[in-house]
Design an enzyme around this catalytic site. Structure first.
Site, short mmCIF file in Angstrom:
data_model
loop_
_atom_site.label_atom_id
_atom_site.label_comp_id
_atom_site.label_asym_id
_atom_site.label_seq_id
_atom_site.Cartn_x
_atom_site.Cartn_y
_atom_site.Cartn_z
N GLY A 179 0.58 -1.41 -0.09
CA GLY A 179 -0.38 0.25 -0.21
C GLY A 179 0.92 1.07 -0.17
O GLY A 179 1.76 1.51 0.49
N ALA A 180 0.58 1.87 -0.96
CA ALA A 180 1.39 3.37 -1.24
C ALA A 180 0.56 4.71 -1.62
O ALA A 180 1.45 5.47 -1.74
CB ALA A 180 2.55 3.05 -2.51
N PHE B 4 -0.89 6.90 1.97
CA PHE B 4 -0.35 7.88 2.56
C PHE B 4 0.18 7.10 3.49
O PHE B 4 1.60 7.48 4.16
CB PHE B 4 -1.40 9.03 3.53
N ASP C 22 1.81 -1.71 -4.76
CA ASP C 22 0.49 -1.18 -5.38
C ASP C 22 -0.07 -1.56 -5.87
O ASP C 22 0.63 -2.00 -6.61
CB ASP C 22 0.70 0.31 -4.49
N ARG D 263 -10.45 6.21 6.70
CA ARG D 263 -12.40 6.79 6.46
C ARG D 263 -12.06 8.39 6.19
O ARG D 263 -11.02 9.12 6.24
CB ARG D 263 -12.02 7.20 8.03
N ARG E 120 -13.54 3.77 12.33
CA ARG E 120 -13.19 2.38 11.50
C ARG E 120 -13.93 1.34 11.21
O ARG E 120 -13.49 0.62 10.43
CB ARG E 120 -11.95 2.12 12.48
N ASN F 128 -8.08 -0.52 8.82
CA ASN F 128 -8.47 -0.64 9.62
C ASN F 128 -9.93 -1.51 9.25
O ASN F 128 -10.07 -1.85 8.17
CB ASN F 128 -9.00 1.15 10.25
N ARG G 205 -0.43 9.49 21.25
CA ARG G 205 -1.29 9.87 21.52
C ARG G 205 -1.54 11.03 22.79
O ARG G 205 -1.19 11.85 23.55
CB ARG G 205 -2.39 9.85 20.87
N HIS H 39 -8.13 -0.85 19.42
CA HIS H 39 -8.28 0.34 18.74
C HIS H 39 -9.37 0.66 18.46
O HIS H 39 -9.99 1.44 17.37
CB HIS H 39 -7.28 -0.47 17.43
N1 APR Z 1 -2.47 -4.10 -2.53
C1 APR Z 1 -1.46 -2.90 -2.54
N2 APR Z 1 -2.64 -1.44 -1.93
C2 APR Z 1 -3.37 -1.41 -2.13
C3 APR Z 1 -4.39 -2.22 -2.16
C4 APR Z 1 -4.43 -4.02 -3.11
N3 APR Z 1 -4.60 -4.63 -3.03
N4 APR Z 1 -5.81 -2.02 -2.53
C5 APR Z 1 -5.72 -1.03 -2.15
N5 APR Z 1 -4.25 -0.51 -2.00
C6 APR Z 1 -3.64 0.88 -1.87
C7 APR Z 1 -4.63 1.65 -2.84
O1 APR Z 1 -4.25 1.59 -3.71
C8 APR Z 1 -4.42 3.09 -1.20
O2 APR Z 1 -2.86 3.86 -2.26
O3 APR Z 1 -3.89 1.43 -0.33
C9 APR Z 1 -3.34 2.71 -0.70
C10 APR Z 1 -4.28 3.03 0.58
O4 APR Z 1 -3.84 4.41 0.81
P1 APR Z 1 -4.77 5.95 1.26
O5 APR Z 1 -5.86 5.43 0.32
O6 APR Z 1 -3.82 7.36 1.37
O7 APR Z 1 -5.11 5.38 2.89
P2 APR Z 1 -3.61 5.76 4.18
O8 APR Z 1 -3.54 7.03 4.99
O9 APR Z 1 -3.27 4.79 3.30
O10 APR Z 1 -4.48 4.25 5.35
C11 APR Z 1 -4.28 3.53 4.99
O11 APR Z 1 -4.28 2.85 7.13
O12 APR Z 1 -5.08 4.02 9.23
C12 APR Z 1 -5.42 3.28 7.81
O13 APR Z 1 -7.46 3.50 8.33
C13 APR Z 1 -6.38 3.03 7.29
O14 APR Z 1 -7.23 1.89 6.31
C14 APR Z 1 -6.51 2.57 6.29
C15 APR Z 1 -5.08 2.21 5.60
#
Ligand code: APR
Length: 316
Positions: A9-10, A12, A34, A89, A95, A127, A158, A182
């Site tokens: 997951g790339a 944030f 990602d 979220r 969550r 989450n 926190r 959490h």
């Molecule tokens: N494999 C790899 N990456 C994936 C997949 C997958 N199957 N499905 C989704 N993603 C990627 C998305 O393409 C996106 O780039 O996961 C990334 C999620 O990034 P953001 O939307 O920026 O979310 P982020 O703030 O990183 O949070 C990710 O962490 O804190 C928890 O609740 C939050 O569940 C969320 C997770």
């Protein structure tokens, strides 16, 4: 051989985690994956170009992956894998509202990790955290100590920040503890909180402690409300990266994490937030601390609240 860590997951959370891990300069390779084509590659290139400025040597590799394991060869031999894939979220969401959609993502990611990095320790951050951690263990079939959830390091950070700011003391003077889930049933443990070794209760009224506990429990939602388009990631990524570092260095550090309990605090058969010693094999052991009767009861309640949801999670 040098250490290797993968961040799935790339977004944030994932990209900041990859940055922190790379900047530690203890890994030979950080792999960032990602499903989006180009995003992990772009971030990896960008991060890699910061090496000459920040002075670290970690190689950063960006890879796009497909649902049937396409691209996953790149994660082979990872010592640690951090799962950040999944939706964050939006304001007003809990969550738990992410359960269905993130369960599908995390199950598929977990199955691919099991296939391509069968010896890794997994740190889950997606989450709802407690459920996604349980799901990852079921979907990988890994020994329970090798699948750990990140929540407590963030929640205590926190709580610590709120206490330090309220008292006007450095964060390093403050030690706090949170256990439980959490989410709604997070259990802050004021009896174990100290400031320069003094019990928090001697420095702050019970009402003020309660107010900070409530703010801690809602710490994530407070940030979601401000950002409006996503959830927190600076402190969360610091927490996940510290856990991955403890695994990579076989540190034996005691941290609050989401792990499987077997009788500790009178709770069994559930993934729960407790203190544990972290090393190369994941959780070495759960570390129990004395709790007040009210704190113990709240922890057992938290265990029951997450138990039923964890049981059904694989079938979502
Ligand atoms: N494999 C790899 N990456 C994936 C997949 C997958 N199957 N499905 C989704 N993603 C990627 C998305 O393409 C996106 O780039 O996961 C990334 C999620 O990034 P953001 O939307 O920026 O979310 P982020 O703030 O990183 O949070 C990710 O962490 O804190 C928890 O609740 C939050 O569940 C969320 C997770």
């Amino acid at each position: 051989m040098g250490k290797k860590v993968t961040v799935v997951g790339a977004g944030f959370y994932g990209s900041t985690t990859a940055q922190r891990l790379a900047e530690y300069d203890i890994f030979e390779t950080v792999v960032l994956t990602d499903i989006i084509e180009g995003k992990p590659q772009g971030i990896a290139l960008d991060l890699g170009q910061s090496r000459a400025i920040e002075g670290f040597e970690t190689k950063i590799v960006g890879v796009s992956t497909g649902p049937n394991g396409e691209g996953y060869e790149a994660i082979a031999d990872s010592d640690v894998v951090v799962i950040t894939a999944g939706l964050p979220r939006k304001p007003g969401m809990s969550r738990m509202d992410l359960l269905g959609v993130n369960a599908k993502i995390v199950r598929q990611v977990s199955q691919n990790i099991a296939k391509y990095a069968p010896d890794a320790v997994i740190i889950v951050v997606s989450n709802p955290l407690d459920e996604m951690t349980a799901l990852t263990q079921i979907a990988t079939g890994f020994p329970k100590q090798r699948v750990i959830g990140q929540a407590g390091v963030l929640d205590t950070a926190r709580f610590t920040t709120f206490v330090a700011d309220a008292l006007g003391v450095p964060v390093r003077s403050v030690k706090t503890m949170t256990l439980g889930s959490h989410g709604e049933t997070m259990v802050p443990v004021p009896s174990q909180c100290t400031v320069d070794g003094k019990p928090l209760a001697e420095l702050m009224s019970a009402e003020k402690i309660d107010e900070l506990v409530t703010r801690t429990r809602n710490g994530g939602a407070e940030i979601v409300g401000l950002l409006k388009t996503g959830s927190a990631y600076y402190a969360p990524s610091a927490a996940a990266a510290r856990m991955a570092k403890a695994v990579a260095e076989d540190a034996g550090e005691v941290m609050p994490v989401c792990t499987w309990v077997s009788g500790e605090y009178g709770c069994s058969g559930v993934y729960l937030g407790v203190q544990a010693e972290i090393g190369a094999e994941g959780v070495r052991r759960v570390v129990e601390t004395p709790l007040t009767a009210a704190e113990s009861a709240a922890l057992r309640e938290a265990a029951e609240a997450v138990r039923s949801k964890q049981a059904d999670v694989f079938d979502l």
